[in-house]
Structures are given as C-alpha cells and as structure tokens.
Design an enzyme around this catalytic site. Structure first.
Site, PDB file in Angstrom:
ATOM      1  N   GLY A  46     -27.774  38.312  49.852  1.00 61.44           N
ATOM      2  CA  GLY A  46     -26.662  38.547  50.762  1.00 61.44           C
ATOM      3  C   GLY A  46     -25.501  37.664  50.910  1.00 61.44           C
ATOM      4  CD  GLN A  51     -24.270  33.556  54.888  1.00 63.44           C
ATOM      5  OE1 GLN A  51     -23.456  34.735  54.660  1.00 63.44           O
ATOM      6  NE2 GLN A  51     -25.033  32.643  54.959  1.00 63.44           N
ATOM      7  CB  CYS A  88     -30.026  33.953  57.411  1.00 60.57           C
ATOM      8  SG  CYS A  88     -27.731  33.265  57.211  1.00 60.57           S
ATOM      9  CG  LEU A  89     -28.637  32.169  51.110  1.00 58.50           C
ATOM     10  CD1 LEU A  89     -27.025  32.699  49.889  1.00 58.50           C
ATOM     11  CD2 LEU A  89     -29.419  31.745  50.510  1.00 58.50           C
ATOM     12  CG  HIS A 130     -28.286  38.822  57.052  1.00 60.71           C
ATOM     13  ND1 HIS A 130     -29.554  38.797  57.663  1.00 60.71           N
ATOM     14  CD2 HIS A 130     -27.699  38.791  56.968  1.00 60.71           C
ATOM     15  CE1 HIS A 130     -29.247  37.598  57.909  1.00 60.71           C
ATOM     16  NE2 HIS A 130     -27.907  37.303  57.184  1.00 60.71           N
ATOM     17  CD  GLU A 131     -24.730  39.376  53.939  1.00 59.76           C
ATOM     18  OE1 GLU A 131     -24.534  38.468  54.700  1.00 59.76           O
ATOM     19  OE2 GLU A 131     -26.178  39.336  53.082  1.00 59.76           O
ATOM     20  CG  HIS A 134     -23.786  36.204  57.991  1.00 55.45           C
ATOM     21  ND1 HIS A 134     -23.742  35.673  59.226  1.00 55.45           N
ATOM     22  CD2 HIS A 134     -24.589  36.697  57.431  1.00 55.45           C
ATOM     23  CE1 HIS A 134     -24.534  34.669  58.114  1.00 55.45           C
ATOM     24  NE2 HIS A 134     -25.226  35.994  57.415  1.00 55.45           N
TER      25      HIS A 134
HETATM   26 NI    NI Z   1     -27.358  35.717  55.998  1.00 53.61          NI
END
Ligand code: NI
Length: 170
Positions: A46, A51, A88-89, A130-131, A134
């Site tokens: 995701g 981000q 997380c990226l 999670h998204e 963000h």
């Molecule tokens: Ni993330």
C-alpha cells in the site's frame, strides 16, 4: 507514469494532515498511476499520497483483485481484531507489532468521483487502516505496541523467508 520518491522517517510531511480531493482531473489520474507504479517498484502492499509528498487524501492498496484506488477514504465498519507485524515503505527495515481490526470496510471515491465501498481482511484490512492513518499524519510507529529489535527481525526473516521479503510494507 513515473516512480516518485518515497519520503522517509522524520520527514515532517509524513506528520501532516492531508486535504480532501475535490478535482477528479488528469493531475489526480497521474498521481494515482505514479503511486501504483511506485508501490509496485518498492514491492509494497500500500502507499498513501503524503508518502510521495502530496498532502491529498489518496491511497492505493494491493488487494486480491488488483490495486484499489482510494480517494477520500473513510472506514465505515470494522470487525474483530488482529495483532501482527506491520512495516512501512517510509521506514525501511523497521517492523512493529500493531493491533488492527480483522475486517475493515471503507467507503471511498474512485478516480472519476464515483462512490464505492470495499471490504478487506487480513493484510488488506491492515493496509486500509495504515494508509488512512497516513492521510491523518499518523505513522505506524505511533500505533505499534513495540518495534522489533534487529535480532528479532533477523530471527523472523529466517523463519518466514517466504513472507518477510518486505511485501507487507505499506
Ligand atoms: Ni506506510
């Protein structure tokens, strides 16, 4: 399409609130296409617009039916609970234990402004939460009961070499 730079760690943009999308134009479509390419390139599950430095309420999530595009998403229903590993990226090499609902239903708009609902379980439910976090400037380290130590992470990768390749980072 283009791969965009993913903001990391203490970048202040990751702690800011994103604004609602009101225009469903070519610029939005470009953002969505770039986000999908960026997520796939990073082997993520995701990705949220902040981000990639865009403070708009846009996210993409990998589901069994392909990559879902979520615009102005809201959680409208949850069921149960799951406790598991989350990454997380924007935090390479960092994993934490995070409690999330087992099943999550979101209401969102598509790239043309049409409303739809989508239900996900397991990692998809986790990614929805999670998204959307963000988009509210919340990163998973704030939700984590604890962050794995490097030793625990190494042990985990050794025992789940098919899953710990980073594909559960969002
Ligand atoms: Ni993330």
């Amino acid at each position: 399409m283009a791969i965009r730079n993913i903001l990391k760690d203490d970048d202040p943009t990751l702690r800011k609130n994103s604004r609602e999308v009101t225009r469903f134009d070519a610029r939005l479509h470009q953002l969505l296409d770039d986000m999908k390419e960026t997520m796939e390139d990073a082997d993520g599950a995701g990705l949220a617009a902040p981000q990639v430095g865009v403070l708009r309420r846009v996210a993409v999530v990998a589901t069994q039916d392909g990559i879902a595009e979520l615009i102005n998403p809201e959680i409208i229903g949850t069921e149960g609970e799951q406790e598991g590993l989350e990454g997380c990226l924007s935090f390479p090499g960092l994993y934490g234990i995070v409690k999330r609902p087992a099943k999550v239903t979101v209401r969102a708009l598509d790239r043309h402004g049409e409303e739809f609902t989508l239900t996900g379980e397991g990692i998809v439910a986790r990614a929805f939460c999670h998204e959307i976090d963000h988009l509210d400037g919340i990163v998973f380290t704030e939700r984590a009961e604890r962050i794995l130590t490097p030793e625990e992470l190494e042990e985990l990768i050794g025992s789940r070499d098919d899953e710990a390749d980073g594909s559960d980072r969002t």
